[in-house]
Design a protein around this motif. Structure first.
Motif, PDB file in Angstrom:
ATOM      1  N   THR A 107     -25.163  30.473  10.958  1.00 24.85           N
ATOM      2  CA  THR A 107     -26.456  29.812  10.738  1.00 24.85           C
ATOM      3  C   THR A 107     -26.498  28.461  11.438  1.00 24.85           C
ATOM      4  O   THR A 107     -27.506  28.090  12.052  1.00 24.85           O
ATOM      5  N   ILE A 108     -25.401  27.714  11.351  1.00 27.94           N
ATOM      6  CA  ILE A 108     -25.335  26.416  12.034  1.00 27.94           C
ATOM      7  C   ILE A 108     -25.540  26.597  13.537  1.00 27.94           C
ATOM      8  O   ILE A 108     -26.258  25.817  14.179  1.00 27.94           O
ATOM      9  N   LYS A 109     -24.930  27.619  14.093  1.00 24.86           N
ATOM     10  CA  LYS A 109     -25.069  27.872  15.531  1.00 24.86           C
ATOM     11  C   LYS A 109     -26.522  28.138  15.906  1.00 24.86           C
ATOM     12  O   LYS A 109     -26.998  27.697  16.962  1.00 24.86           O
ATOM     13  N   LYS A 110     -27.247  28.826  15.022  1.00 22.58           N
ATOM     14  CA  LYS A 110     -28.663  29.092  15.286  1.00 22.58           C
ATOM     15  C   LYS A 110     -29.502  27.822  15.151  1.00 22.58           C
ATOM     16  O   LYS A 110     -30.445  27.608  15.912  1.00 22.58           O
ATOM     17  N   GLU A 111     -29.160  26.985  14.161  1.00 26.86           N
ATOM     18  CA  GLU A 111     -29.918  25.756  13.920  1.00 26.86           C
ATOM     19  C   GLU A 111     -29.623  24.692  14.975  1.00 26.86           C
ATOM     20  O   GLU A 111     -30.520  23.940  15.370  1.00 26.86           O
ATOM     21  N   PHE A 112     -28.365  24.620  15.398  1.00 27.58           N
ATOM     22  CA  PHE A 112     -27.938  23.601  16.367  1.00 27.58           C
ATOM     23  C   PHE A 112     -27.275  24.276  17.569  1.00 27.58           C
ATOM     24  O   PHE A 112     -26.079  24.101  17.826  1.00 27.58           O
ATOM     25  N   PRO A 113     -28.010  25.058  18.340  1.00 31.89           N
ATOM     26  CA  PRO A 113     -27.389  25.846  19.411  1.00 31.89           C
ATOM     27  C   PRO A 113     -26.738  25.017  20.509  1.00 31.89           C
ATOM     28  O   PRO A 113     -25.817  25.488  21.176  1.00 31.89           O
ATOM     29  N   ASP A 114     -27.200  23.803  20.684  1.00 35.64           N
ATOM     30  CA  ASP A 114     -26.694  22.985  21.787  1.00 35.64           C
ATOM     31  C   ASP A 114     -25.821  21.827  21.322  1.00 35.64           C
ATOM     32  O   ASP A 114     -25.453  20.965  22.129  1.00 35.64           O
ATOM     33  N   LYS A 115     -25.503  21.793  20.043  1.00 34.12           N
ATOM     34  CA  LYS A 115     -24.714  20.675  19.522  1.00 34.12           C
ATOM     35  C   LYS A 115     -23.250  21.082  19.335  1.00 34.12           C
ATOM     36  O   LYS A 115     -22.942  22.235  19.024  1.00 34.12           O
ATOM     37  N   LYS A 116     -22.371  20.102  19.517  1.00 35.30           N
ATOM     38  CA  LYS A 116     -20.939  20.308  19.325  1.00 35.30           C
ATOM     39  C   LYS A 116     -20.493  19.581  18.057  1.00 35.30           C
ATOM     40  O   LYS A 116     -21.150  18.645  17.601  1.00 35.30           O
ATOM     41  N   LEU A 117     -19.380  20.012  17.520  1.00 34.05           N
ATOM     42  CA  LEU A 117     -18.902  19.460  16.249  1.00 34.05           C
ATOM     43  C   LEU A 117     -18.065  18.207  16.474  1.00 34.05           C
ATOM     44  O   LEU A 117     -17.079  18.230  17.222  1.00 34.05           O
ATOM     45  N   ALA A 118     -18.449  17.129  15.821  1.00 37.24           N
ATOM     46  CA  ALA A 118     -17.723  15.864  15.917  1.00 37.24           C
ATOM     47  C   ALA A 118     -16.816  15.625  14.727  1.00 37.24           C
ATOM     48  O   ALA A 118     -15.728  15.046  14.868  1.00 37.24           O
ATOM     49  N   ALA A 119     -17.254  16.037  13.528  1.00 43.26           N
ATOM     50  CA  ALA A 119     -16.477  15.755  12.325  1.00 43.26           C
ATOM     51  C   ALA A 119     -16.724  16.831  11.280  1.00 43.26           C
ATOM     52  O   ALA A 119     -17.856  17.287  11.101  1.00 43.26           O
ATOM     53  N   ALA A 120     -15.652  17.222  10.602  1.00 44.80           N
ATOM     54  CA  ALA A 120     -15.725  18.201   9.518  1.00 44.80           C
ATOM     55  C   ALA A 120     -15.006  17.609   8.313  1.00 44.80           C
ATOM     56  O   ALA A 120     -13.851  17.178   8.425  1.00 44.80           O
ATOM     57  N   ILE A 121     -15.687  17.569   7.188  1.00 45.28           N
ATOM     58  CA  ILE A 121     -15.119  16.969   5.972  1.00 45.28           C
ATOM     59  C   ILE A 121     -15.023  18.042   4.903  1.00 45.28           C
ATOM     60  O   ILE A 121     -16.026  18.679   4.563  1.00 45.28           O
ATOM     61  N   TYR A 122     -13.810  18.242   4.384  1.00 46.82           N
ATOM     62  CA  TYR A 122     -13.589  19.231   3.327  1.00 46.82           C
ATOM     63  C   TYR A 122     -13.433  18.475   2.014  1.00 46.82           C
ATOM     64  O   TYR A 122     -12.387  17.893   1.728  1.00 46.82           O
ATOM     65  N   ASN A 123     -14.489  18.489   1.225  1.00 47.76           N
ATOM     66  CA  ASN A 123     -14.547  17.716  -0.013  1.00 47.76           C
ATOM     67  C   ASN A 123     -14.626  18.629  -1.240  1.00 47.76           C
ATOM     68  O   ASN A 123     -15.177  18.263  -2.270  1.00 47.76           O
ATOM     69  N   VAL A 124     -14.058  19.802  -1.125  1.00 44.65           N
ATOM     70  CA  VAL A 124     -14.153  20.809  -2.181  1.00 44.65           C
ATOM     71  C   VAL A 124     -13.020  20.622  -3.184  1.00 44.65           C
ATOM     72  O   VAL A 124     -11.868  20.395  -2.805  1.00 44.65           O
ATOM     73  N   GLY A 125     -13.354  20.710  -4.468  1.00 44.94           N
ATOM     74  CA  GLY A 125     -12.349  20.680  -5.526  1.00 44.94           C
ATOM     75  C   GLY A 125     -12.620  21.797  -6.502  1.00 44.94           C
ATOM     76  O   GLY A 125     -13.771  22.068  -6.854  1.00 44.94           O
ATOM     77  N   ALA A 126     -11.576  22.481  -6.937  1.00 43.44           N
ATOM     78  CA  ALA A 126     -11.756  23.614  -7.846  1.00 43.44           C
ATOM     79  C   ALA A 126     -10.513  23.758  -8.713  1.00 43.44           C
ATOM     80  O   ALA A 126      -9.506  23.082  -8.497  1.00 43.44           O
ATOM     81  N   GLY A 127     -10.598  24.636  -9.692  1.00 43.28           N
ATOM     82  CA  GLY A 127      -9.423  24.948 -10.500  1.00 43.28           C
ATOM     83  C   GLY A 127      -9.079  23.913 -11.536  1.00 43.28           C
ATOM     84  O   GLY A 127      -7.911  23.740 -11.888  1.00 43.28           O
ATOM     85  N   ARG A 128     -10.095  23.231 -12.062  1.00 47.73           N
ATOM     86  CA  ARG A 128      -9.811  22.192 -13.054  1.00 47.73           C
ATOM     87  C   ARG A 128      -9.701  22.782 -14.462  1.00 47.73           C
ATOM     88  O   ARG A 128     -10.435  22.422 -15.367  1.00 47.73           O
ATOM     89  N   ALA A 129      -8.784  23.707 -14.639  1.00 43.72           N
ATOM     90  CA  ALA A 129      -8.497  24.257 -15.972  1.00 43.72           C
ATOM     91  C   ALA A 129      -7.441  23.359 -16.603  1.00 43.72           C
ATOM     92  O   ALA A 129      -6.241  23.556 -16.422  1.00 43.72           O
ATOM     93  N   ILE A 130      -7.882  22.329 -17.302  1.00 43.49           N
ATOM     94  CA  ILE A 130      -6.965  21.336 -17.872  1.00 43.49           C
ATOM     95  C   ILE A 130      -6.532  21.834 -19.250  1.00 43.49           C
ATOM     96  O   ILE A 130      -7.231  21.645 -20.244  1.00 43.49           O
TER      97      ILE A 130
END
Length: 247
Positions: A74-97
């Motif tokens: 989908t990103i490729k369709k939305e931004f066909p001519d843009k290149k990736l400069a930064a990717a941020i992985y801010n996902v957190g899961a598994g908080r079974a305390i």
């Protein structure tokens, strides 16, 4: 002025750190916000657009490789001519305390899937693009990973969360050693403390001292600093904590 050639993608966008990171990077790039549910990113997309920036939101569970691949199609369709400069992985899961003996195998599997497998899928889709951007990106193409206290210290009742976060840290180290020499900056950020976000407004930490919680905007500023570091001095791991935090 935002770049017309490059974009940034943030996985794990909500009302806290993800929002602040998206706002900070939107000052320089169009941004793509990934989250499992539209209600997590809709308000942030609107906020960025209201400020004159460019943003799109896409629903995707990073633990699902097909969902991540579809998101990047989908990103490729939305931004066909843009290149990736930064990717941020801010996902957190598994908080079974829970006490260890109350945990189920599913709790363990959910943490590994939501944390480490999610990063695996995200990195599979972003690292080739980041490497392709090395020659002409305004700053070293960057993969920035959000960690936690549990990335380096397994506490009582946090067994499965620590397992997932330790795995993320290990994967990030391996990726940094493989892709750093190629000019891609992979860094891991240990967020050691309670973040000052809507969900934690009622929490009293560090005796209620001013700035005893970590500002999400301060985290975002640190991520931007990592992204703009010169390649002669890459930081692979950064610790962030309030001035009054015990460590």
């Amino acid at each position: 002025m935002a770049s017309k050639t490059f974009y940034a993608v943030i996985a794990g966008v909500g009302a806290g750190t993800g929002r602040s990171v998206a706002l900070r990077f939107s000052k320089s790039y169009p941004v793509v916000l990934l989250a499992r549910k539209p209600e997590s990113y809709n308000d942030v997309v609107a906020e960025i657009k209201a400020a004159g920036g460019e943003a799109i939101g896409i629903s995707a569970d990073t633990a699902d490789p097909a969902a991540v691949a579809a998101a990047f199609a989908t990103i490729k369709k939305e931004f066909p001519d843009k290149k990736l400069a930064a990717a941020i992985y801010n996902v957190g899961a598994g908080r079974a305390i829970k006490p260890f003996l109350e945990l189920e195998p599913k709790d363990f599997d959910d943490s590994l899937a939501g944390n480490a497998r999610g990063l695996f899928n995200f990195a599979k889709n972003t690292l080739p693009q980041l490497e392709a951007s090395v020659s002409d990106a305004p700053h070293p193409p960057s993969l920035i990973i959000t960690g936690a206290t549990a990335s380096v210290r397994g506490s009582a009742r946090f067994a499965v969360f620590a397992a997932g976060k330790f795995a993320v840290r290990a994967l990030g180290q391996s990726l940094a050693r493989e892709y750093g020499p190629k000019g891609v900056h992979v860094s891991h950020v240990i967020v050691d403390g309670v973040i000052d976000i809507p969900r934690t407004q009622g929490y009293t930490v560090n005796d209620g001292k001013p700035d005893g919680k970590i500002s999400a905007d301060a985290i975002a500023d640190s991520y931007w600093h990592l992204h703009t570091q010169h390649r002669s001095g890459f930081t692979q791991e950064l610790d962030l904590r309030p001035y009054v935090e015990k460590f």
